[in-house]
Design an enzyme around this catalytic site. Structure first.
Site, PDB file in Angstrom:
ATOM      1  N   HIS A   1      14.558  18.038  15.538  1.00 58.73           N
ATOM      2  CA  HIS A   1      15.592  18.871  14.923  1.00 58.73           C
ATOM      3  C   HIS A   1      16.465  18.032  13.995  1.00 58.73           C
ATOM      4  CE1 HIS A   1      18.236  22.068  14.252  1.00 58.73           C
ATOM      5  NE2 HIS A   1      18.790  22.234  15.436  1.00 58.73           N
TER       6      HIS A   1
ATOM      7  N   HIS B   1       8.673  22.721   5.763  1.00 55.25           N
ATOM      8  CA  HIS B   1       9.694  23.370   6.582  1.00 55.25           C
ATOM      9  C   HIS B   1       9.081  24.620   7.192  1.00 55.25           C
ATOM     10  CE1 HIS B   1      13.530  25.190   7.722  1.00 55.25           C
ATOM     11  NE2 HIS B   1      14.072  24.002   7.526  1.00 55.25           N
TER      12      HIS B   1
ATOM     13  N   ASP C   1      16.261  16.932   4.464  1.00 57.72           N
ATOM     14  CA  ASP C   1      16.292  15.555   4.969  1.00 57.72           C
ATOM     15  C   ASP C   1      15.694  14.538   4.016  1.00 57.72           C
ATOM     16  OD1 ASP C   1      17.535  16.033   7.408  1.00 57.72           O
ATOM     17  OD2 ASP C   1      15.684  16.839   8.243  1.00 57.72           O
TER      18      ASP C   1
HETATM   19  N1  ACO Z   1       3.154  16.030   5.331  1.00 57.92           N
HETATM   20  C1  ACO Z   1       1.847  16.304   5.250  1.00 57.92           C
HETATM   21  N2  ACO Z   1       1.298  17.483   5.612  1.00 57.92           N
HETATM   22  C2  ACO Z   1       2.124  18.407   6.101  1.00 57.92           C
HETATM   23  C3  ACO Z   1       3.518  18.197   6.206  1.00 57.92           C
HETATM   24  C4  ACO Z   1       4.032  16.957   5.788  1.00 57.92           C
HETATM   25  N3  ACO Z   1       5.336  16.697   5.870  1.00 57.92           N
HETATM   26  N4  ACO Z   1       4.117  19.298   6.718  1.00 57.92           N
HETATM   27  C5  ACO Z   1       3.125  20.169   6.920  1.00 57.92           C
HETATM   28  N5  ACO Z   1       1.929  19.645   6.548  1.00 57.92           N
HETATM   29  C6  ACO Z   1       0.642  20.299   6.555  1.00 57.92           C
HETATM   30  C7  ACO Z   1       0.111  20.496   7.972  1.00 57.92           C
HETATM   31  O1  ACO Z   1      -0.656  19.376   8.375  1.00 57.92           O
HETATM   32  C8  ACO Z   1      -0.713  21.745   7.824  1.00 57.92           C
HETATM   33  O2  ACO Z   1      -1.924  21.383   7.173  1.00 57.92           O
HETATM   34  P1  ACO Z   1      -3.310  22.137   7.558  1.00 57.92           P
HETATM   35  O3  ACO Z   1      -3.095  23.571   7.150  1.00 57.92           O
HETATM   36  O4  ACO Z   1      -4.336  21.441   6.764  1.00 57.92           O
HETATM   37  O5  ACO Z   1      -3.464  21.971   9.042  1.00 57.92           O
HETATM   38  C9  ACO Z   1       0.084  22.599   6.831  1.00 57.92           C
HETATM   39  O6  ACO Z   1       0.816  21.631   6.045  1.00 57.92           O
HETATM   40  C10 ACO Z   1       1.058  23.569   7.484  1.00 57.92           C
HETATM   41  O7  ACO Z   1       1.964  22.838   8.308  1.00 57.92           O
HETATM   42  P2  ACO Z   1       2.494  23.296   9.734  1.00 57.92           P
HETATM   43  O8  ACO Z   1       2.544  22.109  10.622  1.00 57.92           O
HETATM   44  O9  ACO Z   1       1.740  24.494  10.214  1.00 57.92           O
HETATM   45  O10 ACO Z   1       3.962  23.758   9.380  1.00 57.92           O
HETATM   46  P3  ACO Z   1       5.137  24.003  10.421  1.00 57.92           P
HETATM   47  O11 ACO Z   1       5.938  25.113   9.854  1.00 57.92           O
HETATM   48  O12 ACO Z   1       4.657  24.169  11.811  1.00 57.92           O
HETATM   49  O13 ACO Z   1       5.952  22.636  10.375  1.00 57.92           O
HETATM   50  C11 ACO Z   1       7.522  20.980   9.806  1.00 57.92           C
HETATM   51  C12 ACO Z   1       7.107  22.454   9.655  1.00 57.92           C
HETATM   52  C13 ACO Z   1       7.591  20.611  11.299  1.00 57.92           C
HETATM   53  C14 ACO Z   1       8.913  20.791   9.199  1.00 57.92           C
HETATM   54  C15 ACO Z   1       6.495  20.098   9.080  1.00 57.92           C
HETATM   55  O14 ACO Z   1       6.426  20.454   7.732  1.00 57.92           O
HETATM   56  C16 ACO Z   1       6.816  18.615   9.225  1.00 57.92           C
HETATM   57  O15 ACO Z   1       6.475  18.006  10.251  1.00 57.92           O
HETATM   58  N6  ACO Z   1       7.480  17.991   8.203  1.00 57.92           N
HETATM   59  C17 ACO Z   1       7.880  16.600   8.282  1.00 57.92           C
HETATM   60  C18 ACO Z   1       9.083  16.441   9.189  1.00 57.92           C
HETATM   61  C19 ACO Z   1      10.377  16.922   8.543  1.00 57.92           C
HETATM   62  O16 ACO Z   1      10.652  16.615   7.396  1.00 57.92           O
HETATM   63  N7  ACO Z   1      11.161  17.679   9.319  1.00 57.92           N
HETATM   64  C20 ACO Z   1      12.482  18.157   8.871  1.00 57.92           C
HETATM   65  C21 ACO Z   1      12.491  19.638   8.757  1.00 57.92           C
HETATM   66  S1  ACO Z   1      14.095  20.164   8.150  1.00 57.92           S
HETATM   67  C22 ACO Z   1      15.131  20.218   9.514  1.00 57.92           C
HETATM   68  O17 ACO Z   1      14.705  20.363  10.633  1.00 57.92           O
HETATM   69  C23 ACO Z   1      16.583  20.043   9.325  1.00 57.92           C
END
Ligand code: ACO
Length: 441
Positions: free
Chosen positions: A279, A318, A374
């Protein structure tokens, strides 16, 4: 436009969903209200004396609305964020954190008198009881500031036992003022503690963010003289974090608050939720990633690793935003203002190049992965001399009015009940207990 002159979104009813239970052939007509069906209506499907009816299985509440709320609107596809109907860009540009806090809590922008009274009240509640200071001083020298913050906010409930009267609007207002006022004091002291520096008392002649900077960084000078550009940038960062509808920590505040506990205890639950790396901790991970990449020429290799699934591009993607996070755009601009004072963070160049490459790459484009809040915020915090453990404390100070606005909405919402989800039980049943002396014989 004033609120009375504009139309709130109408509640859309008169629509139904027909569900056929293929186990029995029975059909059920469920009312659709604002695009939702009631879980309790689903519970009527197949309900008999032996069968509790159909329930919704939704770990992480990915498709469950837990409340009706008029605080924050997000359209993730279009990259829109509004507090009480006002676009975040306009608030960040032209408002202040305390005015935004007023808006979130009261639902309306303040008149001049209301604003001045609000700022006065918050300014004159920044001090905390000396015993709370002693409590904080009792933490180990290397205590994480978020652990200190959540404990000290929880402890506030013992200093203000009247806070339990949550149905008294005057009592509620008093606690809200206290909490918004004291959060920077507690946050700054948890920062000073780790450094072995004396805690600095609030300076009520300074603005909210100036006073926060003073409590963080003042040393032997009689009066701290904050740089207005840094104070403004910090104010903008607090505005950007002030609310984000039903996220994990807000859900924690609402869930704990639904037991009708006092707001200090409910907010300390929110701080605990924010403490978790999924988070509040992503900006720290962004910094670590940028430092590991180190130089621009390493970026293509790093991106290849991300595309091969070896790791994630932190600060991208996100759950809600499938477009540029509107807060990331504003933070990018704040970077320029801060770096004008502190000198450019050398990691900025890597971040910008990384963003440029990722936004043109098919992998990120097809998955709608854009920079989130972020991606750049850690760079600013680092330039302001904050260690990574403090990043989440800043987030918590900014989010406090949002948590409280959502808590207020909960307390007045006649439809809300104590939060108590269902489970699908997967364990054993009706085993016969064998006393220990027989089992161990
Ligand atoms: N880098 C590379 N690939 C990514 C990233 C990333 N940052 N984020 C998502 N993907 C990819 C996934 O691997 C997935 O690929 P696939 O379809 O080939 O399997 C696709 O994009 C969809 O991603 P999901 O994981 O289904 O998206 P979800 O909505 O569950 O996750 C999250 C969102 C957790 C924020 C994710 O994008 C992530 O881990 N980002 C990096 C961490 C981050 O920056 N978090 C801060 C969020 S803002 C906040 O909380 C204040």
């Amino acid at each position: 436009m004033t609120r009375s002159a504009r139309h709130r979104r109408p509640i859309v009813t008169d629509q139904t969903l027909t569900v056929r239970d293929n186990r029995t052939g029975d059909e059920y007509e469920l009312e659709i209200t604002d695009g939702t069906v009631r879980a309790s209506d689903l519970g009527k499907i197949g309900k008999t004396e032996d069968d509790p009816g159909i329930a919704v299985y939704d770990p992480g509440f990915t498709n469950t609305a837990s409340t009706r709320s008029a605080v924050t609107f997000i359209d993730g596809e279009k990259g829109i964020l509004e507090y009480r109907g006002y676009p975040i860009e306009q608030l960040a540009e032209s408002s202040t954190f305390l005015e935004v806090a007023y808006l979130l809590i009261h639902g309306e922008l303040p008149t001049k008198e209301q604003h001045d009274q609000w700022v006065h009240d918050i300014t004159f509640h920044t001090f905390v009881h000396e015993n709370l200071k002693s409590l904080m001083q009792g933490f180990r020298y290397d205590a994480h500031p978020m652990g200190m913050l959540l404990s000290s906010v929880g402890a506030l409930s013992t200093f203000y036992p009247e806070a339990r009267a949550i149905h008294d609007p005057d009592v509620r207002r008093e606690q809200i003022v206290r909490m918004i006022a004291k959060m920077p004091t507690l946050g700054a002291w948890s920062f000073r503690h780790a450094q072995g520096k004396p805690y600095v008392y609030p300076d009520n002649e300074l603005s909210y963010t100036e006073n926060f900077l003073s409590m963080l960084f003042k040393m032997s000078e009689p009066k701290y003289d904050p740089d207005p550009r840094l104070a403004k940038a910090l104010d903008v960062l607090l505005i950007l974090h002030a609310d984000h509808e039903q996220n994990c920590s807000t859900n924690a505040v609402r869930s704990v608050g639904s037991s009708q506990v006092d707001p200090y205890s409910a907010v300390s639950a929110g701080i605990a939720a924010l403490y978790g790396p999924l988070h509040g901790g992503a900006n720290e991970a962004v910094l670590r990633m940028l430092k590991r990449i180190g130089t621009k020429d390493k970026i293509p290799e790093f991106i290849e690793g991300v595309k091969n699934g070896d790791e994630k591009l932190m600060g991208f993607g996100h759950r809600v935003y499938k477009n540029y996070d509107p807060r990331a755009k504003i933070i990018k601009k704040a970077c320029d203002d801060v770096f004008e004072v502190t000198g450019v963070n050398p990691l900025l160049e890597i971040a910008q190049e990384l963003e440029k490459i990722a936004l043109e790459d098919e992998y990120f484009v097809s998955r709608k992965l854009y920079p989130n809040v972020d991606f750049y915020s850690g760079l600013i915090y680092e330039a302001l001399q904050f260690p990574p453990e403090m990043f989440t404390v800043l987030f918590a100070i900014g989010r406090t009015p949002g948590w409280l606005a959502q808590w207020l909405e909960l307390v007045d919402d006649k439809e809300q009940k104590i939060a108590r989800p269902k489970q699908v039980y997967t364990g054993d049943r009706t085993l016969e207990f064998v006393p220990a002396e027989q089992r161990w014989a």
